[in-house]
Each structure stands twice: as C-alpha cells, then as structure tokens.
Design an enzyme around this catalytic site. Structure first.
Site, mmCIF file in Angstrom:
data_model
loop_
_atom_site.group_PDB
_atom_site.id
_atom_site.type_symbol
_atom_site.label_atom_id
_atom_site.label_comp_id
_atom_site.label_asym_id
_atom_site.label_seq_id
_atom_site.Cartn_x
_atom_site.Cartn_y
_atom_site.Cartn_z
ATOM 1 N N LYS A 52 34.764 33.154 45.691
ATOM 2 C CA LYS A 52 34.025 32.157 44.910
ATOM 3 C C LYS A 52 33.125 31.319 45.824
ATOM 4 O O LYS A 52 31.958 31.082 45.516
ATOM 5 C CB LYS A 52 35.005 31.253 44.149
ATOM 6 C CG LYS A 52 35.654 31.987 42.981
ATOM 7 C CD LYS A 52 36.852 31.261 42.396
ATOM 8 C CE LYS A 52 37.539 32.136 41.346
ATOM 9 N NZ LYS A 52 38.783 31.589 40.830
ATOM 10 N N GLN A 72 42.388 26.423 41.783
ATOM 11 C CA GLN A 72 42.852 27.820 41.714
ATOM 12 C C GLN A 72 44.292 27.866 41.196
ATOM 13 O O GLN A 72 45.168 27.186 41.732
ATOM 14 C CB GLN A 72 42.749 28.466 43.108
ATOM 15 C CG GLN A 72 43.102 29.942 43.135
ATOM 16 C CD GLN A 72 42.128 30.802 42.335
ATOM 17 O OE1 GLN A 72 40.920 30.613 42.381
ATOM 18 N NE2 GLN A 72 42.662 31.744 41.571
ATOM 19 N N ASP A 95 35.704 25.739 34.673
ATOM 20 C CA ASP A 95 36.609 26.813 34.246
ATOM 21 C C ASP A 95 36.851 26.736 32.736
ATOM 22 O O ASP A 95 37.323 27.703 32.136
ATOM 23 C CB ASP A 95 37.961 26.676 34.972
ATOM 24 C CG ASP A 95 38.143 27.729 36.049
ATOM 25 O OD1 ASP A 95 37.448 28.758 35.995
ATOM 26 O OD2 ASP A 95 38.994 27.524 36.942
#
Ligand code: NDP
Length: 288
Positions: free
Chosen positions: A53, A97, A120
């Site tokens: 990422k 994460q 997200d």
C-alpha cells in the site's frame, strides 16, 4: 481454458495512471493526497499488505506515512495516533491494517478515524450509509470487484449473484453493492446448507472465505463470472508456500466465462481503490 481472465494488475495500472495525473494536478494546487497506514504487530501477511500500500502511494505520487507499533502496545497509544492524524492536514486517508491484536476493540479503533478520512469505509456510520446507497467511501475490496464488472461491460441487472462469506469488510459490503446494481443476491456462510447448490445458480459468484480452492468446477454454472477474493498460502504439497484463492482455478476456468486469478486479480484492485478513495478525499478537502 474457456474463461476470460479479469486481470487486476492490468486494470489497476490503467486506473492508477489516471490517479497519478489527478494527484499531480492536486499537488500543483498545494494539495498532495496523503495516506497514513497504521500497523500493529508483526504478522507477516499484514507487513506485506502495508508495504504494498505504501509503495503504491509512492508510485502514484501520493504522500504516505507508515506507523508501526509492537503487538503488545496499549490501545490508547494507537487511538492517540489516530487523533493526531485526524487533525493533520497532510493526511486525507487513515488505514488501520486488520486484524488487530486481542487487546483491541477493532470497531472502536475504526470508529476513531474521522469520517472524512475513513478511506477503508469500515466505520459503522459509513456502513449504514452504504446500505442506503450513499457511502462516504466504498470499501476497497468490493469497490475493486465492481470495477472489474464495469471495465469488462458485465451487466448486473437481474443477475443471480451469490457471495460466499459474510464478513464486514468483504462479504456484506460486496452483497450490498451487487444489490444496488440490480442483482438478486444470496449471501452464503459457514452455516449455509448445500453451498454447491447455491453456487450453481449464480451468474455472478464471489468467493470471500479464506479456504484454499473450496469452489470447484462442478459448483459453477457454465458461463458464470467468478470472482476470487480469497488469499491463502498453501501449506502442503508441491506448491507449498505459494498463494492461491478460494476458487480452484484449474477446474473453474473451463466452466466460467470470466475468472479472476490469485495472485493478480482482486488483490491489486483493492490497493488501487484505496488510492482512489484517498484521492477523492484529498479532492473533497481541496473543495471544502
Ligand atoms: P473472514 O474470516 O472474516 O470471513 C470468512 C467468511 O467465510 C465468514 O463469513 C465465514 O462464515 C465464511 N465461511 C467460512 N467457512 C465457510 C464454508 N465452509 N462455507 C461457506 N462459508 C464459509 O474473512 P474475510 O472476509 O476478511 O476474508 C476472506 C478471504 O479474502 C481471506 O482469504 C482474506 O485473506 C481474503 N481477502 C482478500 C483481500 C484482497 O484484497 N484480495 C482483501 C480482504 C480479504 P461465518 O460468518 O459463518 O463464520
């Protein structure tokens, strides 16, 4: 092989080239898109995802910051970092994460991210907005899957869609997006009776389970579109250590009309859509 490959690397690259240009235009106006990634613990798979990422951000000309914490960190330390990033004008997206170690309440951590930086799309508020068809950000993995349909000209209206897996981050938002696009959606899970029968009815079959090669050719309707979200590392046999999906590619490719490979399918599209959401957040910040 009869199925046409839906190539996530190729589609991702095509989209990312456009993002890079948009990022340069924003940077020229003093607003470089910025993503902060928080990693807690030393899980090797999570480390790889975070590295990918951050690299993708750099390649697209985005600013990126990575913050790592040991597995035994006190949750308040991470919450304090999120509060700091919420107030940082260089940061337009914050990603924590998952999974988090046991001492964390993951929902509380995700809800601590400012709504306008929740790239997200996992905050409860955003999930509710997604149900109403007005999300602030579309969760990256299902968003990437929808891009495959769009790019390949696959219509979803009136189609039978089956999503195997009901997690908050993949299965449920995937089902919701398919529903909004006009498909008739069935969600299967570990309690589903006769999974194969459900799968065989699917024009669109999305597997998001985490079980290597569980969807086999005999479970797929001829001509179906098969999307493999699963990422599994094979433990035994000659391919031990290699990645594979939830779909048995070897048998399904001869039955399906379209199929995503693993690796190189949904994975790169998830990262691509993370960039898309971060860019969109930066554009909103500029216009605000
Ligand atoms: P979860 O473990 O949160 O969810 C798995 C789902 O699969 C659950 O709903 C579970 O049912 C269901 N399930 C388990 N066993 C069966 C079974 N035998 N039959 C039917 N359903 C079953 O996983 P995630 O949704 O987070 O991830 C799924 C997979 O996708 C993983 O391999 C993950 O690594 C991968 N992934 C890939 C991404 C990418 O970018 N390509 C991004 C995110 C995830 P129940 O709810 O009843 O327990």
């Amino acid at each position: 092989m009869t199925a046409q490959l839906l190539d996530g690397n190729a589609l991702g690259q095509k989209l990312r080239a456009g993002f890079k240009q948009r990022a340069e235009e924003l940077a020229a106006q003093g607003m470089r898109p910025g993503l902060a990634v928080i990693l807690v613990g030393e899980d090797p798979a999570s480390q790889v995802y975070v590295r990918n990422k951050v690299n993708a951000c750099q390649q697209a000309g985005f600013h990126s910051d990575k913050f790592t914490f040991p597995a035994d960190v006190a949750p308040q330390v991470v919450l304090d970092k999120i509060a700091e990033l919420n107030a940082d004008p260089k940061i337009h997206g914050i990603l924590v994460q998952l999974p988090l170690p046991r001492q964390f309440d993951a929902d509380a951590v995700l809800d601590a991210i400012a709504a306008e930086k929740d790239v997200d799309g996992f905050r409860a508020e955003n999930v509710g907005a997604l149900m109403q068809g007005q999300p602030c950000f579309i969760p990256c993995t299902p968003y990437g899957v929808m891009k495959f349909f769009e790019d390949a000209g696959i219509s979803l209206k009136g189609k039978e869609a089956v999503v195997v897996g009901r997690s908050n981050i993949v299965g449920k938002p995937m089902a919701m997006l398919l529903l909004h696009a006009g498909a008739t959606v069935t969600i299967c899970h570990s309690q589903t009776r006769d999974l194969a029968e459900h799968c065989r009815r699917a024009d669109i079959l999305v597997a998001a389970v985490g079980r290597p090669k569980m969807i086999t050719g005999d479970m797929v309707k001829p001509g179906a579109v098969v999307i493999d979200v699963g990422i599994n590392r094979l433990q035994d046999g000659p391919d031990a250590g290699k990645l594979c999906g939830d779909v048995d590619f070897a048998s399904v490719k001869d039955v399906a009309a379209f199929i995503t490979p693993v690796p190189g399918g949904v994975g790169p599209m998830t990262i691509t859509m993370l960039l898309a959401n971060t860019l969109e957040s930066a554009e909103r910040a500029l216009n605000a």
